[in-house]
Design a protein around this motif. Structure first.
Motif, PDB file in Angstrom:
ATOM      1  N   GLU A   1      51.546  27.073 108.973  1.00  0.00           N
ATOM      2  CA  GLU A   1      50.602  27.239 110.085  1.00  0.00           C
ATOM      3  C   GLU A   1      50.022  25.871 110.403  1.00  0.00           C
TER       4      GLU A   1
ATOM      5  N   ILE B   1      47.018  24.676 111.247  1.00  0.00           N
ATOM      6  CA  ILE B   1      45.773  24.307 110.574  1.00  0.00           C
ATOM      7  C   ILE B   1      45.626  25.211 109.348  1.00  0.00           C
ATOM      8  N   HIS B   2      45.764  24.616 108.172  1.00  0.00           N
ATOM      9  CA  HIS B   2      45.706  25.429 106.952  1.00  0.00           C
ATOM     10  C   HIS B   2      44.304  26.006 106.776  1.00  0.00           C
ATOM     11  N   PRO B   3      44.181  27.253 106.325  1.00  0.00           N
ATOM     12  CA  PRO B   3      42.848  27.853 106.158  1.00  0.00           C
ATOM     13  C   PRO B   3      41.972  27.145 105.132  1.00  0.00           C
ATOM     14  N   ASN B   4      42.579  26.376 104.237  1.00  0.00           N
ATOM     15  CA  ASN B   4      41.799  25.631 103.250  1.00  0.00           C
ATOM     16  C   ASN B   4      41.425  24.228 103.722  1.00  0.00           C
TER      17      ASN B   4
ATOM     18  N   THR C   1      39.124  21.694 106.083  1.00  0.00           N
ATOM     19  CA  THR C   1      37.777  21.695 106.665  1.00  0.00           C
ATOM     20  C   THR C   1      37.778  20.788 107.885  1.00  0.00           C
TER      21      THR C   1
ATOM     22  N   ARG D   1      48.673  19.048 113.279  1.00  0.00           N
ATOM     23  CA  ARG D   1      48.884  19.847 112.072  1.00  0.00           C
ATOM     24  C   ARG D   1      48.022  19.279 110.951  1.00  0.00           C
TER      25      ARG D   1
ATOM     26  N   ALA E   1      46.543  21.714 103.665  1.00  0.00           N
ATOM     27  CA  ALA E   1      45.547  22.253 102.749  1.00  0.00           C
ATOM     28  C   ALA E   1      44.703  21.138 102.144  1.00  0.00           C
TER      29      ALA E   1
END
Length: 331
Positions: free
Chosen positions: A101, A103-106, A108, A120, A123
């Motif tokens: 994905e 933008i990694h969800p981890n 900030t 892109r 993490a």
């Protein structure tokens, strides 16, 4: 597995095919290790002697090659085999690491940061307030970009790279793992009360377009104003560039070399591995500093300096020759 014919590679390089082979080419390799089905290169006539013992099916060679390729083997003649091999390596290069994905969800990402199309972010990354990332920027895992930095289009930061506050990175740049842009310059002064007083470093770093910074290399921020690297500079691993240094375009610094503060390099300067340049020195355009040299003053444009302390190469070589004769009792 990627596979190409000798003729296909020859067409890509716009070279001249000498001999031919029915063997499909599946990988590049250095001449001593190459096996059947691999392509190598001969960039200098002195390496012609290695061809007989090599198992390579194809070699990219300079036009002055004098030996025949042999049965079911081929040469691709070009004007510059070293440069042509860069195209061959691109042909066989693998794909970069995959992002599931964008933008990694981890990661900030501060809400005031601006992200261009196709950015892109991996993490563990941190993107601070006011940061601007241009179209196609890639931040691999654990990259840090602090407040108010700008990063130009299609620049790539590999894991662990750090760009400190207020620094500006151009388009098409590459920062390899753990490169640090904008750490404090090394500024201290003796102080009766504190022993050593730290001098605030309130400037920044500006990298031009297509700059490449090697792994674990450091470009320090200016004490005031900017440390600047011009377009196309290529910096190897473990290189130190001191505060307020200014590099022209297309400079090269090999591994473990270093610039003290406020050094100026003209366009196209080459600094050999482990060479060190004294603060406030100016190295003229096109000059070459030999590996391991210690430069203690200015170097004229176009000159080659060598030794410690560095002198014009001819002078240094004469000194070494004289010293050799002295130690051998011949003087």
């Amino acid at each position: 597995m990627k596979s190409y014919s000798a003729r296909h590679i020859c067409e890509l390089l716009k070279g001249e095919l000498v001999g031919d082979t029915t063997v499909a080419i599946t990988a590049p390799e250095q001449i001593e290790r190459a096996k059947e089905g691999q392509v190598t290169f001969i960039g200098n006539k002195k390496y012609e002697k290695l061809w007989a013992g090599s198992k390579a099916s194809v070699a990219v060679v300079n036009n002055d090659i004098a030996i025949p390729p042999g049965e079911n083997r081929a040469f691709i003649k070009v004007s510059n085999a070293d440069l042509a091999m860069s195209q061959v390596l691109e042909l066989f290069a693998g794909d970069p690491p995959v992002f599931d994905e964008d933008i990694h969800p981890n990661a900030t990402v501060h809400p005031t940061a601006t992200l261009g199309a196709g950015v892109r972010i991996g993490a563990g990354c941190y993107v601070g307030p006011g940061v601007q990332l241009g179209d196609g920027v890639t931040l691999y895992a654990n990259v840090t970009v602090l407040d108010n930095c700008t990063i130009g289009k299609f620049t790539t930061l590999w894991p662990g790279a750090v760009v400190r506050e207020n620094c500006h990175i151009g388009a098409g740049c590459i920062l390899h793992p753990n490169a640090t842009i904008g750490a404090d310059g090394f500024g201290f002064r003796p102080c009766p009360e504190r022993g050593l007083a730290k001098i605030p470093q309130i400037g920044n770093v500006i990298l031009g377009n297509a700059v490449e910074i090697g792994a674990n290399s450091c470009v320090d921020r200016g004490k005031f104003s900017s440390t600047i690297l011009g377009d196309g500079c290529k910096i190897d691993n473990l290189v130190q560039i001191g505060h307020n240094s200014v590099l022209g375009r297309f400079c090269i610094m090999a591994g473990a070399s270093g610039l003290a503060g406020s050094v100026t390099l003209g366009d196209g300067v080459i600094i050999g591995g482990s060479a060190s340049i004294k603060d406030h020195s100016t190295i003229g355009a096109g000059a070459v500093i030999g590996a391991g040299s210690g430069v203690t003053g200015d170097v004229p444009a176009g000159k080659t300096y060598l030794g410690y302390p560095a002198l014009e190469a001819r002078t240094t070589l004469k000194q070494w020759a004289t010293l050799k004769r002295l130690t051998e009792g011949k003087v």
